[in-house]
Write an enzyme that holds these catalytic residues in place. Structure first.
Site, PDB file in Angstrom:
ATOM      1  N   HIS A 176     -22.514  34.830  24.349  1.00  8.49           N
ATOM      2  CA  HIS A 176     -22.048  34.551  23.241  1.00  8.49           C
ATOM      3  C   HIS A 176     -20.465  34.630  23.895  1.00  8.49           C
ATOM      4  CE1 HIS A 176     -26.164  35.336  20.380  1.00  8.49           C
ATOM      5  NE2 HIS A 176     -26.381  34.982  21.328  1.00  8.49           N
ATOM      6  N   TYR A 231     -35.200  37.759  18.474  1.00  8.87           N
ATOM      7  CA  TYR A 231     -35.532  37.061  19.105  1.00  8.87           C
ATOM      8  C   TYR A 231     -37.190  37.900  19.390  1.00  8.87           C
ATOM      9  CZ  TYR A 231     -31.746  34.042  20.011  1.00  8.87           C
ATOM     10  OH  TYR A 231     -30.768  32.872  20.140  1.00  8.87           O
TER      11      TYR A 231
END
Length: 463
Positions: free
Chosen positions: A244, A357
């Site tokens: 990220h 996730y």
């Protein structure tokens, strides 16, 4: 309501529901409202089911059986004594419809040629460069050459005949995880000053190990040599994570540079914290100093322009209107297309259309006062990277459309806009590879970069 599913090779079991919020155990009438009332506290938005792997089947009879009888030994309650059969069928249909939305991305095979039928014309992908690894950044030089930043740290100058020469003097990068050499842009007055800007994952040693962050280096390009290197931006704090980074860049008409920075996987500490540079879009002058009217001049470096971002990997400015368009990765579901506004908060992780996730719900909120809504969002996640606005006369039917690269499903997404909202989408070039970037060239053609193996294609009209 709890459904048992497989994710990442493991069976995930969620706990049962507290019935205290259902007066008299009488569900609302519509399947959507019933799901929201009884199921969303564990499962999030019903659209997220498209991103899950199921153990007990996804046909309507199989879903109805799971809802009706449950799996009590694994925390899945039976609903046959609470819901009517028609209500169970309605919820099963709602879930099945959500699951089927992912089928549009199930491409059967790899392309057999470089010629593709689109809705408007037959397109041909002309190879501009090959033999790359992960061509992250593209910049078009005035003399027709292409400057390519490869994530492995190499910089190439590509000639019109596909010949590429390595450029020396680039930044030292941490090419681990999602890090490495990322975007590249030219100064608006490049023909006069030869300044080039590279964003990348910078690193430093610390007692807890090697740390990294998103940084921007400015350097002067002379042939195939960079000189006068200077780090003009460094997002703080450094982090031990390797994902990220964000890291798209674009100059506006005033010569100000916008830089996207991801939240580095620390959503609870960075994106909603104005004392952190992470999870933000920054606006700086060409030397790295903050712009005087930035909205948060008393925070960090005074460079923050917008906040509440997760992992922005697409950025452009419409030259006609000045509108700033951005794409960013959501979690499982909830990838976003945004219009970036000065001082605005884009909500991550307070609001989201995705789930985590591991299947857990991140937030029950999809909207909140004071936080921006996306112009559109994608469930399942397409993993958008690269963003271009179609201009010029090469593709009349696409003019004014946005092109978005999909890493996950390996295609180029065409977004038709009306009043800044996406009203139609088209899948272009299915299975060409993980699309890392798409940019409009000065010749009016769209250029598409795919990774591993790395190619850069120019989109030609074949008929």
């Amino acid at each position: 309501m709890i459904f048992k599913y497989l994710a990442l090779g493991s069976v995930l079991f969620l706990t049962g529901l507290n019935f205290s919020n259902v007066p008299g155990n009488t569900p609302p009438e519509s399947p959507e409202t019933t799901f929201k009332t009884l199921c969303s506290s564990c499962h999030g938005d019903v659209q997220a089911f498209v991103d899950r792997k199921w153990k007990h089947g996804t046909t309507k009879p199989e879903l109805m059986a799971s809802i009706t009888h449950g799996y009590p030994d694994f925390g899945m309650p039976a609903w046959e004594n609470t819901l009517k059969p028609e209500q169970i069928e309605g919820i099963a249909q709602l879930i099945q419809t959500s699951i089927e939305k992912g089928n549009r991305y199930s491409f059967a095979s790899k392309p057999k040629s470089n010629v593709f039928k689109t809705e408007a014309f037959t397109a041909k992908l002309d190879t501009v460069a090959a033999g790359l690894s992960n061509p992250w950044g593209l910049a078009f030089l005035p003399e027709g050459k292409l400057l390519v930043a490869d994530r492995n740290g190499k910089i190439y100058l590509v000639e019109k005949n596909q010949q590429k020469t390595e450029v020396t003097g680039g930044p030292s990068v941490l090419a681990e995880g999602q890090g490495g050499l990322l975007d590249v842009v030219l100064h608006p007055d490049f023909t006069k000053n030869h300044w080039v800007y590279f964003s990348y994952s910078a690193f430093k040693d610390a007692p807890e190990g090697k740390l990294s962050t998103t940084a921007v280096m400015r350097a002067r390009l002379d042939g195939t040599q960079l000189s006068d290197q200077k780090i003009i931006f460094e997002a703080l704090p450094y982090s031990k994570t390797r994902h990220h980074y964000g890291s798209r860049m674009v100059f506006d008409k005033n010569g100000h540079l916008f830089v996207t920075v991801g939240e580095r996987g620390s959503e609870k500490t960075n994106p909603q914290n104005l004392d952190s540079d992470l999870g933000k879009i920054h606006r700086i002058k060409d030397d790295g100093t903050p712009v005087a009217d930035n909205p948060f001049k008393d925070k960090t470096k005074g460079t923050i322009y917008s906040w509440g971002h997760r992992n922005p990997q697409g950025l452009l400015i419409d030259p006609a209107t000045g509108t700033i368009w951005e794409t960013e990765h959501g979690p499982r579901g909830g990838d976003e297309l945004n219009i970036i506004r000065k001082g605005a908060n884009y909500g991550w992780p307070v609001i989201s259309y995705g789930i985590n996730y591991d299947g857990k719900v991140i937030t029950d909120l999809k909207a909140k006062e004071g936080m921006e809504q996306a112009q559109t969002y994608w469930v399942p996640s397409i993993a958008p990277s690269g963003l271009a606005l179609v201009e010029g006369s090469r593709y009349p039917a696409w003019k004014g459309n946005l092109l978005v690269g999909s890493l996950r499903f390996k295609y180029l997404n065409r977004c038709v806009l009306k009043n800044n909202k996406v009203v139609k989408e088209e899948i272009l070039f299915p299975n060409i590879g993980r699309v890392r970037n798409v940019k409009m060239g000065p010749d009016g053609y769209a250029y598409v970069a795919v990774e591993d193996p790395g190619y850069i294609y120019r989109v030609l009209v074949a008929n």
